[in-house]
Write an enzyme that holds these catalytic residues in place. Structure first.
Site, PDB file in Angstrom:
ATOM      1  CE  LYS A 104      -4.460  -1.488   1.828  1.00 22.55           C
ATOM      2  NZ  LYS A 104      -4.266  -2.924   2.205  1.00 22.55           N
ATOM      3  CB  SER A 132      -0.027  -8.154  -1.088  1.00 22.93           C
ATOM      4  OG  SER A 132      -0.828  -8.968  -0.246  1.00 22.93           O
ATOM      5  CD  GLU A 174     -12.362   5.218   2.289  1.00 20.51           C
ATOM      6  OE1 GLU A 174     -12.264   6.424   1.980  1.00 20.51           O
ATOM      7  OE2 GLU A 174     -12.007   4.284   1.551  1.00 20.51           O
TER       8      GLU A 174
HETATM    9  C1  LIG Z   1      -5.071  -3.960   1.651  1.00 17.12           C
HETATM   10  C2  LIG Z   1      -4.344  -5.200   1.366  1.00 17.12           C
HETATM   11  C3  LIG Z   1      -4.723  -6.058   0.305  1.00 17.12           C
HETATM   12  C4  LIG Z   1      -5.951  -5.837  -0.531  1.00 17.12           C
HETATM   13  O1  LIG Z   1      -5.934  -4.706  -1.333  1.00 17.12           O
HETATM   14  P1  LIG Z   1      -5.755  -4.785  -2.917  1.00 17.12           P
HETATM   15  O2  LIG Z   1      -6.114  -3.413  -3.341  1.00 17.12           O
HETATM   16  O3  LIG Z   1      -6.663  -5.826  -3.446  1.00 17.12           O
HETATM   17  O4  LIG Z   1      -4.329  -5.124  -3.166  1.00 17.12           O
HETATM   18  C5  LIG Z   1      -3.935  -7.183   0.047  1.00 17.12           C
HETATM   19  N1  LIG Z   1      -2.855  -7.464   0.793  1.00 17.12           N
HETATM   20  C6  LIG Z   1      -2.467  -6.684   1.820  1.00 17.12           C
HETATM   21  C7  LIG Z   1      -1.270  -7.069   2.602  1.00 17.12           C
HETATM   22  C8  LIG Z   1      -3.197  -5.527   2.140  1.00 17.12           C
HETATM   23  O5  LIG Z   1      -2.803  -4.759   3.168  1.00 17.12           O
END
Ligand SMILES: *Cc1c(COP(=O)(O)O)cnc(C)c1O
Length: 406
Positions: A102, A390, A124
């Site tokens: 993010k 992610s 938000e």
């Molecule tokens: C917020 C988040 C997601 C989901 O958001 P996407 O916009 O679908 O990428 C996925 N993995 C992590 C670690 C997150 O913090």
């Protein structure tokens, strides 16, 4: 965003949005009158910034010096041996500063806000992950930050509320209606509409009205640009498949974008929650229907009268009843396969990665790991797959420990 050029090299433009922000039939901008001008101003500013070498250079310097990019493309050998098929690589977005992907787009949005002469970032947040990443970017770039959060979430997500406050953000608890994410969105937009001369609305995924789905994707596209080059360098060829989890879809678009014109299988993994037939899931691409949500035309999990349906996932970052419009388009074009894994499979993958690789993944990312493990076992040892990790799972350890009774 740093390289619209590779887009031309490998046909990504076939999948890009038109001037009005439509990916095929999906996307666009569906806004109440009071938001039309503020969002048009963002679109114009971004159209300029993405062509501005100074802006791009500043952004890339932050990714390198602050986020710690490039992130590793890590060969997961014990996981590979366990699955007994394709070689598995993990794209380590969990190693970024703040522990997830993010920060890539929050920094981009913060920089754009600053270029526009805004003083305050507003957003938000539900579980607080977007709020923390944005508060981080605001502190770094030197902007104020105001985060609207349902009262129920404020109480549930105490550590993230503390983080935001320590980073200098103002957390505004929202006390009307269900006092949750939906009300936080309404509250933040109402405040923004009245103050947009000073404020920039920072959306946390590839969702919302044009230009956000394109802009957030561009800021995240560094993931795929790096992964493609890293894989070419290590393996001397492109990977056979990519796997990423899909909530709103930003980490997935970030990985996928650089490969859209390549002969590479792509899988987006949604949360099947307690099961696709239980009604307790957030599998928007699998079971959603066309509709308008948060300013975009996309796939939506909705009731018959068009209200967003209640959703569930073990991973709070994935429980969203919509999805980025480019994903809806990529599904329609049959370029990306959307699949789902449930909470139990996710927990299993979470533990497997902990024990075989010494990596504690976010529950969101564990969805991608779960599907990636299945896929790898069906492929041959000469083949390779990239799973987008992610984020890291420190935020999830108490919850998972509780579920497992340890
Ligand atoms: C917020 C988040 C997601 C989901 O958001 P996407 O916009 O679908 O990428 C996925 N993995 C992590 C670690 C997150 O913090």
């Amino acid at each position: 965003m740093n390289t619209p050029q590779p887009a031309l090299e490998n046909n990504q433009e076939n999948y890009a949005a038109n001037a009005d922000g439509y990916f095929g039939t999906y996307g666009g901008s569906y806004l109440p009158d009071f938001l039309i001008n503020p969002i048009a101003e963002v679109a114009a500013a971004y159209a300029e910034a993405r062509q501005d070498p100074k802006f791009i250079e500043e952004y890339q310097a932050l990714l390198k010096q602050y986020v710690g990019r490039p992130s590793l493309l890590y060969p997961a050998e014990r996981l590979t041996a366990h699955c007994g098929g394709a070689r598995i690589y993990l794209k380590r977005e969990d190693l970024n500063h703040t522990g997830a992907h993010k920060i890539n787009h929050c920094l981009g949005e913060a920089l754009l806000a600053k270029h526009m002469g805004k003083t305050t970032l507003i957003a938000e947040t539900g579980a607080g992950q977007h709020g923390v990443a944005l508060a981080t970017a605001a502190a770094l770039v030197g902007l104020k930050c105001e985060i609207h959060m349902g009262r129920i979430d404020v109480e549930k997500q105490h550590p993230n509320v503390m983080r935001m406050k320590l980073l200098g953000a103002t957390v505004v608890p929202v006390d009307f209606g269900g006092r949750s994410l939906k009300e936080a969105v309404d509250s933040a937009f109402a405040r923004y509409a009245e103050n947009y001369q000073e404020m920039f609305f920072a959306i946390g995924s590839v969702v919302g009205p044009n230009p956000y789905p394109t802009m957030v994707r561009d800021f995240q596209s560094i993931i795929g640009i790096e992964a493609r080059a890293q894989h070419l360098e290590t393996e001397g060829k492109l990977p056979d498949a990519l796997v990423a989890c899909v909530g709103g879809g930003s980490n997935a678009m970030g990985l996928f974008n650089a490969f859209l014109g390549d002969d590479v299988q792509i899988y987006g993994v949604e949360p099947a929650g307690k099961g696709l037939h239980t009604g307790e899931h957030a599998a928007t691409m699998t079971l959603g229907t066309d509709g308008v949500l948060h300013g975009m035309f996309t796939k939506v999990l909705q009731s018959e009268d068009g209200e967003p349906a209640p959703v569930h996932s073990i991973a709070s970052g994935l429980d969203y009843p919509g999805v980025g419009p480019q994903h809806a388009h990529l599904q329609q074009m049959q370029r990306v396969n959307y699949v789902s894994v449930d909470d139990a499979q996710t927990l299993d993958a979470f533990q497997t990665l902990c024990r075989l690789e010494g990596i504690i993944p976010a529950l969101e990312s564990s969805h991608a790991v779960a599907y990636g493990m299945q896929l790898a076992s069906q492929l041959s040892p000469e083949q390779t797959i990239i799973i987008n990790l992610s984020g890291r799972g420190d935020k999830d350890v108490d919850y998972v420990g509780g579920v497992l009774g340890i």
